[in-house]
Design a protein around this motif. Structure first.
Motif, PDB file in Angstrom:
ATOM      1  N   HIS A 144      41.457  42.415  47.567  1.00 51.19           N
ATOM      2  CA  HIS A 144      41.325  40.952  47.488  1.00 51.19           C
ATOM      3  C   HIS A 144      40.786  40.300  48.762  1.00 51.19           C
ATOM      4  N   PRO A 145      39.579  40.634  49.213  1.00 56.39           N
ATOM      5  CA  PRO A 145      39.031  39.979  50.403  1.00 56.39           C
ATOM      6  C   PRO A 145      38.732  38.510  50.148  1.00 56.39           C
ATOM      7  N   SER A 146      38.896  37.696  51.187  1.00 57.52           N
ATOM      8  CA  SER A 146      38.648  36.259  51.089  1.00 57.52           C
ATOM      9  C   SER A 146      38.162  35.753  52.438  1.00 57.52           C
ATOM     10  N   PHE A 147      37.028  35.055  52.449  1.00 58.19           N
ATOM     11  CA  PHE A 147      36.442  34.560  53.688  1.00 58.19           C
ATOM     12  C   PHE A 147      37.099  33.276  54.166  1.00 58.19           C
ATOM     13  N   ALA A 148      37.170  33.111  55.484  1.00 57.88           N
ATOM     14  CA  ALA A 148      37.460  31.808  56.068  1.00 57.88           C
ATOM     15  C   ALA A 148      36.289  30.870  55.795  1.00 57.88           C
ATOM     16  N   GLY A 149      36.541  29.577  55.902  1.00 50.64           N
ATOM     17  CA  GLY A 149      35.503  28.611  55.594  1.00 50.64           C
ATOM     18  C   GLY A 149      34.276  28.713  56.475  1.00 50.64           C
ATOM     19  N   ASN A 150      34.431  29.234  57.708  1.00 52.36           N
ATOM     20  CA  ASN A 150      33.274  29.362  58.590  1.00 52.36           C
ATOM     21  C   ASN A 150      32.518  30.672  58.391  1.00 52.36           C
ATOM     22  N   GLY A 151      33.017  31.523  57.475  1.00 47.79           N
ATOM     23  CA  GLY A 151      32.330  32.773  57.167  1.00 47.79           C
ATOM     24  C   GLY A 151      32.430  33.842  58.232  1.00 47.79           C
ATOM     25  N   GLN A 152      33.235  33.616  59.285  1.00 51.10           N
ATOM     26  CA  GLN A 152      33.295  34.552  60.405  1.00 51.10           C
ATOM     27  C   GLN A 152      34.486  35.503  60.338  1.00 51.10           C
ATOM     28  N   MET A 153      35.484  35.202  59.500  1.00 53.41           N
ATOM     29  CA  MET A 153      36.670  36.039  59.372  1.00 53.41           C
ATOM     30  C   MET A 153      36.936  36.323  57.902  1.00 53.41           C
ATOM     31  N   ILE A 154      37.555  37.469  57.628  1.00 51.98           N
ATOM     32  CA  ILE A 154      37.908  37.866  56.267  1.00 51.98           C
ATOM     33  C   ILE A 154      39.404  38.160  56.231  1.00 51.98           C
ATOM     34  N   LEU A 155      40.099  37.544  55.298  1.00 53.20           N
ATOM     35  CA  LEU A 155      41.515  37.789  55.043  1.00 53.20           C
ATOM     36  C   LEU A 155      41.624  38.707  53.836  1.00 53.20           C
ATOM     37  N   TYR A 156      42.519  39.686  53.881  1.00 54.58           N
ATOM     38  CA  TYR A 156      42.633  40.654  52.792  1.00 54.58           C
ATOM     39  C   TYR A 156      43.999  41.304  52.805  1.00 54.58           C
ATOM     40  N   GLY A 157      44.328  41.990  51.740  1.00 51.78           N
ATOM     41  CA  GLY A 157      45.559  42.756  51.676  1.00 51.78           C
ATOM     42  C   GLY A 157      45.294  44.192  52.075  1.00 51.78           C
ATOM     43  N   THR A 158      46.294  44.828  52.696  1.00 45.56           N
ATOM     44  CA  THR A 158      46.160  46.238  53.063  1.00 45.56           C
ATOM     45  C   THR A 158      47.553  46.839  53.181  1.00 45.56           C
ATOM     46  N   HIS A 159      47.649  48.051  53.699  1.00 41.71           N
ATOM     47  CA  HIS A 159      48.929  48.745  53.847  1.00 41.71           C
ATOM     48  C   HIS A 159      49.090  49.187  55.302  1.00 41.71           C
TER      49      HIS A 159
END
Length: 422
Positions: free
Chosen positions: A373-388
């Motif tokens: 489930h990757p998801s970008f920050a609004g500025n496109g410079q960071m990616i939030l995601y789930g991991t282990h």
């Protein structure tokens, strides 16, 4: 800023009467750039009792980005709160290249927050801003201050004055939580024994779409954060999944399973009218819109395994983007339009990867644990995601170039499937 603070205030008002707050996330920086800019952030003065100070929030945000090395306050030569008190030579002596001073002043039952940003090396004032806010908005206003500093030194909008949504499982209970970008003030908007999947923000940040179960069938809900009201997508009895808002927030794309087929549809959220985009024997799922609304990128197994394809928003001009590896799924278009993040299986691990919109320049950013489930920050410079990590599901953030990384975790539950607001 006003729109974001207004949305936050409405969210806090609505959530305060629904469900209690939950354990906040802790941010742990695991990777930063060697050339991180040394910066000093004096105190700004006191804030609201029981909350981190504005300066503490700003320092943590800048550390969190991996692009700044915050000099510890114990070594500061003074505690200036206005431009006239700044002596550049004092800050050069402690190794600072950047400096941000400011103040928090009571104003009409709320606060006025000022910030002045300097390049210590040149003595130049780069920018100055003033914000007004209520006590409830002070923590978010600190994120706005961090955004001002971030943009002053990088030339790009900051990612901090935003919110994240994510799913937490604690025992047999599932919650869809919303928090500020640093994990502060998490509140559940959904809680129950039914799993929750695939949360996604509307581009105007007023609504969340997500998948859960009703009458033993997966169903998409679109929930208004200010009122708590929600609408279901697709007539009763259908099995739907993988929602994605259009850039104008007026339509939602999703997958519908029926008769052994899984096809992509788009529904207008105001009229309820829908149109079918795919019609074949393959499984078609996980749509994501290009930021200009001209294309939808999705996953299909029409070539034998899950691969990423693109098409026009009328369903035409379908073409394949990924060819490397036997599993590529979960695409997410960058809001700046220059990249697509996705899950790429490599060496038996479901890794986070990015590519350009035409499918080239594939780069793996995190292969340390199975990602989702990757998801970008609004500025496109960071990616939030789930991991282990350590046998637990946690959230993580990584920069688009892979040079900075942070883990967001809590002391309770398993956290996954995050989404970053714009």
């Amino acid at each position: 800023m006003a729109k974001r603070l207004w949305a936050l205030a409405l969210f806090l008002l609505a959530s305060a009467f629904v469900l209690p707050a939950q354990a906040a996330l802790t941010v742990e920086i695991t990777k930063s750039v060697a050339s991180a800019l040394p910066i000093a952030i004096p105190s700004f003065g006191p804030g609201v009792a029981g909350q981190p100070s504005v300066a503490a929030v700003v320092r943590n945000d800048l550390r969190h980005s991996g692009l700044f090395r915050v000099i510890e306050p114990a070594g500061y030569p003074s505690d200036p709160r206005a431009p006239g008190a700044v002596k550049a030579s004092e800050w050069t002596a402690v190794g600072a290249t950047g400096l941000a001073v400011g103040s928090v002043q009571p104003l009409n039952g709320g606060y006025a927050v000022s910030v002045y940003v300097y390049n210590v090396s040149t003595g130049q004032e780069l920018t100055a801003r003033r914000f007004t806010c209520s006590a409830a908005e002070l923590h978010m206003t600190a994120h706005h201050v961090a955004d001002v500093i971030y943009q002053a030194f990088t030339g790009k909008p900051g990612p901090f004055a935003s919110r994240i949504a994510y799913v937490r499982q604690t025992g047999n209970t599932y919650e869809l939580l919303v928090a500020e970008s640093d994990g502060w003030n998490p509140h559940p908007i959904v809680r129950g024994i039914m799993p929750v999947f695939s949360p996604v923000w509307s581009p105007n940040n007023h609504r969340l779409a997500y998948v859960t179960y009703a009458n033993a069938r997966a169903i998409i809900y679109v929930q208004d954060l200010a009122t708590g009201k929600r609408q279901s997508i697709a007539p009763g009895g259908e099995i739907v999944s993988a929602p994605a808002f259009s850039p104008n927030s007026q339509e939602i794309a999703y997958a519908r399973s029926s008769g052994g087929h899984t096809e992509l549809y788009v529904t207008n959220l105001q009229t309820g009218q829908r149109r079918q985009l795919t019609n074949d024997d393959a499984i078609n799922t996980s749509p994501t819109w290009s930021p200009n609304g001209s294309q939808i990128v999705f996953v299909s197994d029409r070539a034998g395994g899950p691969q990423i394809y693109a098409m026009n928003t009328n369903g035409g001009n379908i073409h394949r983007l990924t060819y490397s590896g036997g599993y590529n799924a979960g695409p997410e278009y960058s809001p700046t339009g220059n990249a697509i993040a996705f899950i790429h299986r490599t060496d038996g691990v479901y890794a986070l990867a990015v590519m350009n919109p035409s499918g080239g320049d594939l780069r793996v950013l995190d292969a340390q644990g199975n990602c989702d489930h990757p998801s970008f920050a609004g500025n496109g410079q960071m990616i939030l995601y789930g991991t282990h990590r350590g046998g637990r599901k946690v959230l993580a953030e990584v920069s688009l170039d892979g040079k900075t990384m942070a883990i967001l975790h809590s002391d309770v539950g398993q956290d996954s499937q995050p989404a970053w607001s714009r």
